[in-house]
Motif scaffolding. Structure first.
Motif, short mmCIF file in Angstrom:
data_model
loop_
_atom_site.label_atom_id
_atom_site.label_comp_id
_atom_site.label_asym_id
_atom_site.label_seq_id
_atom_site.Cartn_x
_atom_site.Cartn_y
_atom_site.Cartn_z
N GLU A 284 0.83 -1.21 0.00
CA GLU A 284 0.00 0.00 0.00
C GLU A 284 0.86 1.25 0.00
O GLU A 284 0.57 2.22 -0.72
N ASP A 285 1.95 1.25 0.78
CA ASP A 285 2.87 2.39 0.81
C ASP A 285 3.53 2.58 -0.55
O ASP A 285 3.69 3.72 -1.02
N ILE A 286 3.93 1.46 -1.17
CA ILE A 286 4.55 1.54 -2.50
C ILE A 286 3.56 2.13 -3.50
O ILE A 286 3.90 3.00 -4.30
N PHE A 287 2.31 1.65 -3.42
CA PHE A 287 1.28 2.18 -4.32
C PHE A 287 1.04 3.67 -4.07
O PHE A 287 0.95 4.46 -5.01
N ALA A 288 0.96 4.06 -2.78
CA ALA A 288 0.70 5.45 -2.43
C ALA A 288 1.82 6.35 -2.95
O ALA A 288 1.57 7.44 -3.51
N ASN A 289 3.08 5.89 -2.79
CA ASN A 289 4.22 6.68 -3.27
C ASN A 289 4.23 6.75 -4.80
O ASN A 289 4.50 7.82 -5.38
N ALA A 290 3.91 5.61 -5.44
CA ALA A 290 3.87 5.59 -6.90
C ALA A 290 2.75 6.49 -7.42
O ALA A 290 2.91 7.21 -8.41
N TYR A 291 1.60 6.46 -6.72
CA TYR A 291 0.47 7.29 -7.14
C TYR A 291 0.79 8.77 -6.97
O TYR A 291 0.47 9.59 -7.83
N THR A 292 1.45 9.10 -5.84
CA THR A 292 1.85 10.49 -5.60
C THR A 292 2.82 10.97 -6.67
O THR A 292 2.71 12.08 -7.19
N LEU A 293 3.79 10.09 -7.00
CA LEU A 293 4.76 10.43 -8.05
C LEU A 293 4.06 10.60 -9.39
O LEU A 293 4.35 11.54 -10.15
N TYR A 294 3.10 9.69 -9.67
CA TYR A 294 2.34 9.78 -10.92
C TYR A 294 1.57 11.10 -11.01
O TYR A 294 1.56 11.75 -12.06
N LYS A 295 0.92 11.48 -9.89
CA LYS A 295 0.15 12.72 -9.89
C LYS A 295 1.04 13.94 -10.07
O LYS A 295 0.66 14.90 -10.74
N LYS A 296 2.26 13.87 -9.46
CA LYS A 296 3.20 14.99 -9.62
C LYS A 296 3.64 15.12 -11.07
O LYS A 296 3.71 16.23 -11.61
N VAL A 297 3.95 13.96 -11.70
CA VAL A 297 4.36 13.97 -13.10
C VAL A 297 3.21 14.45 -13.98
O VAL A 297 3.40 15.26 -14.89
N GLU A 298 1.99 13.96 -13.67
CA GLU A 298 0.81 14.37 -14.43
C GLU A 298 0.55 15.87 -14.28
O GLU A 298 0.25 16.55 -15.27
N GLU A 299 0.69 16.35 -13.03
CA GLU A 299 0.48 17.78 -12.79
C GLU A 299 1.54 18.62 -13.50
O GLU A 299 1.25 19.67 -14.06
N LYS A 300 2.80 18.11 -13.45
CA LYS A 300 3.89 18.83 -14.12
C LYS A 300 3.64 18.89 -15.62
O LYS A 300 3.83 19.94 -16.25
N ASN A 301 3.23 17.76 -16.20
CA ASN A 301 2.94 17.73 -17.64
C ASN A 301 1.75 18.63 -17.98
O ASN A 301 1.76 19.32 -19.01
N PHE A 302 0.74 18.61 -17.10
CA PHE A 302 -0.44 19.46 -17.33
C PHE A 302 -0.05 20.94 -17.28
O PHE A 302 -0.45 21.72 -18.14
N ASN A 303 0.75 21.29 -16.24
CA ASN A 303 1.18 22.68 -16.11
C ASN A 303 2.06 23.10 -17.28
O ASN A 303 1.99 24.24 -17.76
N SER A 304 2.92 22.15 -17.72
CA SER A 304 3.78 22.44 -18.87
C SER A 304 2.95 22.67 -20.13
O SER A 304 3.20 23.61 -20.89
N THR A 305 1.94 21.81 -20.32
CA THR A 305 1.06 21.97 -21.49
C THR A 305 0.26 23.26 -21.39
O THR A 305 0.11 23.99 -22.37
N LEU A 306 -0.23 23.53 -20.17
CA LEU A 306 -1.00 24.75 -19.95
C LEU A 306 -0.14 25.99 -20.21
O LEU A 306 -0.58 26.93 -20.87
N GLN A 307 1.10 25.95 -19.68
CA GLN A 307 2.01 27.07 -19.88
C GLN A 307 2.32 27.26 -21.36
O GLN A 307 2.36 28.39 -21.87
N HIS A 308 2.52 26.13 -22.05
CA HIS A 308 2.80 26.20 -23.50
C HIS A 308 1.62 26.83 -24.24
O HIS A 308 1.81 27.67 -25.13
N ASN A 309 0.40 26.41 -23.87
CA ASN A 309 -0.79 26.95 -24.53
C ASN A 309 -0.99 28.43 -24.23
O ASN A 309 -1.39 29.20 -25.10
N VAL A 310 -0.69 28.81 -22.95
CA VAL A 310 -0.80 30.22 -22.58
C VAL A 310 0.19 31.07 -23.38
O VAL A 310 -0.16 32.12 -23.92
N ILE A 311 1.45 30.58 -23.46
CA ILE A 311 2.47 31.31 -24.22
C ILE A 311 2.07 31.43 -25.69
O ILE A 311 2.18 32.50 -26.29
N LYS A 312 1.59 30.29 -26.23
CA LYS A 312 1.17 30.29 -27.63
C LYS A 312 0.04 31.28 -27.87
O LYS A 312 0.04 32.03 -28.85
#
Length: 287
Positions: A104-132
Motif C-alpha cells: 500500500e505504501d509503494i502504491f501510495a508513493n507511486a500514485y503520488t509520483l504519478y500525480k506529480k508527473v501528471e500535474e507537471k505535464n499538465f502545467n507544462s502543457t498549460l504554460q505552453h498553450n498560454v504562451i502560444k
C-alpha cells in the motif's frame, strides 16, 4: 481510483486481522480439546468447533502419529503439531498484514509520483498553450491625451495646445513612421508587433520627459481586434494619469512573454468600473 484501491487494502488488511483473531481463538479451543482428551472427559460445549479441530488434528496425525507417556498421561504429538500449525499460520497472517501495508505504501508513493508527473505535464502543457495564445496577440494601440502644464496655464503665456500637439505628433511620426488619428479628445496610434514595443516605449518616454509646456497621459492596450479595446482605452484615458504610461493587467501580462524586457511593469491601482473591477499597471524605466 486511489480511494477505491486504498479501501481494498484496508479490507484485505482487516481480513488478515480477522484471521489472526480466529487463529488465536482456535489455539485456545485446541488447548481445551487437548485438556479434555488428557482428562478423558467430554465437554459438549466444544462440539460447535470440534469438526474443525478434528480436521486439523487429522492432518497433524498424518504428519506424525506418535505419542509419549508422561507422568501417566498419554501426550499425542498431533496436538503439538496442530498447535505449531496454528502458530505458524498466526505469523503468516502477521507477515501478510505487513506485506499489505508495504504494498500500500509503494502504491501510495507511486500514485503520488504519478500525480506529480501528471500535474507537471499538465502545467507544462498549460504554460505552453498560454504562451502560444499570448504570443498570437501582436497588435496594440497607443492613445495619448495632452494638457497644458499647470505652471504654463497663465493667460499671458498664451500656450497653444494644438500647436504643441502638432509638434508632438511630428516627433512621433519621424521616429516611428506612424500616422495618428484623432480619438476622443486625444490621438490614437496603431502598431502591429508587440514584440518590438520596447522601441516604441523608448520614444514615448522621451515624449514624457520633453521640456514642452504640456503633459501627456499615455495608454497602451494590446489586442487582437482594435474595435474590441476602444472602450478600455477610453476608460483608461478618463483616469487622467498624466506623466505615466498605463495599461490594463492583460497588457502587462502579455509584455512578460516578450523575449526582451527593457522596461518593467508595476501595479498602479485597482478601480471599480460599473460592476467590473479593473487593475491598472504602468510601464516604468528600470533604474
Amino acid at each position: 481510483m486511489k480511494k477505491f484501491i486504498s479501501g481494498s487494502f484496508n479490507l484485505l488488511r482487516n481480513l488478515f486481522y480477522l484471521c489472526k483473531i480466529f487463529v488465536v481463538f482456535s489455539i485456545l479451543m485446541l488447548l481445551f480439546e487437548w485438556v479434555e482428551h488428557l482428562l478423558g472427559t467430554n465437554w459438549t460445549w466444544l462440539n460447535f468447533i470440534r469438526p474443525f479441530l478434528n480436521s486439523i488434528l487429522g492432518f497433524s496425525e498424518s504428519i506424525n502419529k506418535g505419542s509419549m507417556d508422561l507422568w501417566g498421561a498419554l501426550f499425542e504429538y498431533k496436538y503439538g503439531i496442530a498447535l505449531i500449525i496454528f502458530v505458524v499460520f498466526y505469523y503468516i497472517m502477521n507477515g501478510l498484514i505487513y506485506l499489505t501495508s508495504m504494498i500500500e505504501d509503494i502504491f501510495a508513493n507511486a500514485y503520488t509520483l504519478y500525480k506529480k508527473v501528471e500535474e507537471k505535464n499538465f502545467n507544462s502543457t498549460l504554460q505552453h498553450n498560454v504562451i502560444k495564445e499570448e504570443m498570437q496577440i501582436k497588435k496594440y494601440s497607443v492613445a495619448i491625451k495632452t494638457q497644458v502644464k499647470k505652471k504654463f496655464k497663465h493667460q499671458e503665456l498664451n500656450i497653444d495646445l494644438n500647436e504643441q500637439n502638432i509638434l508632438m505628433n511630428k516627433f512621433i511620426i519621424e521616429k516611428l513612421s506612424i500616422v495618428p488619428k484623432e480619438h476622443n479628445g486625444g490621438f490614437l496610434y496603431e502598431f502591429n508587433d508587440f514584440n518590438k514595443i520596447d522601441f516604441v516605449l523608448d520614444i514615448l518616454f522621451k515624449v514624457l520627459k520633453s521640456t514642452a509646456p504640456i503633459e501627456y497621459a499615455i495608454v497602451i492596450q494590446a489586442h487582437s481586434q482594435p474595435n474590441q479595446i476602444y472602450p478600455n482605452i477610453d476608460k483608461l484615458m478618463s483616469l487622467d494619469y498624466y506623466g505615466k504610461i498605463i495599461m490594463l493587467a492583460e497588457t502587462s501580462f502579455r509584455y512578460k512573454y516578450n523575449k526582451f524586457h527593457k522596461y518593467q511593469t508595476s501595479q498602479v491601482g485597482i478601480f471599480q468600473s460599473g460592476e467590473k473591477t479593473i487593475e491598472i499597471h504602468e510601464f516604468k524605466e528600470i533604474m
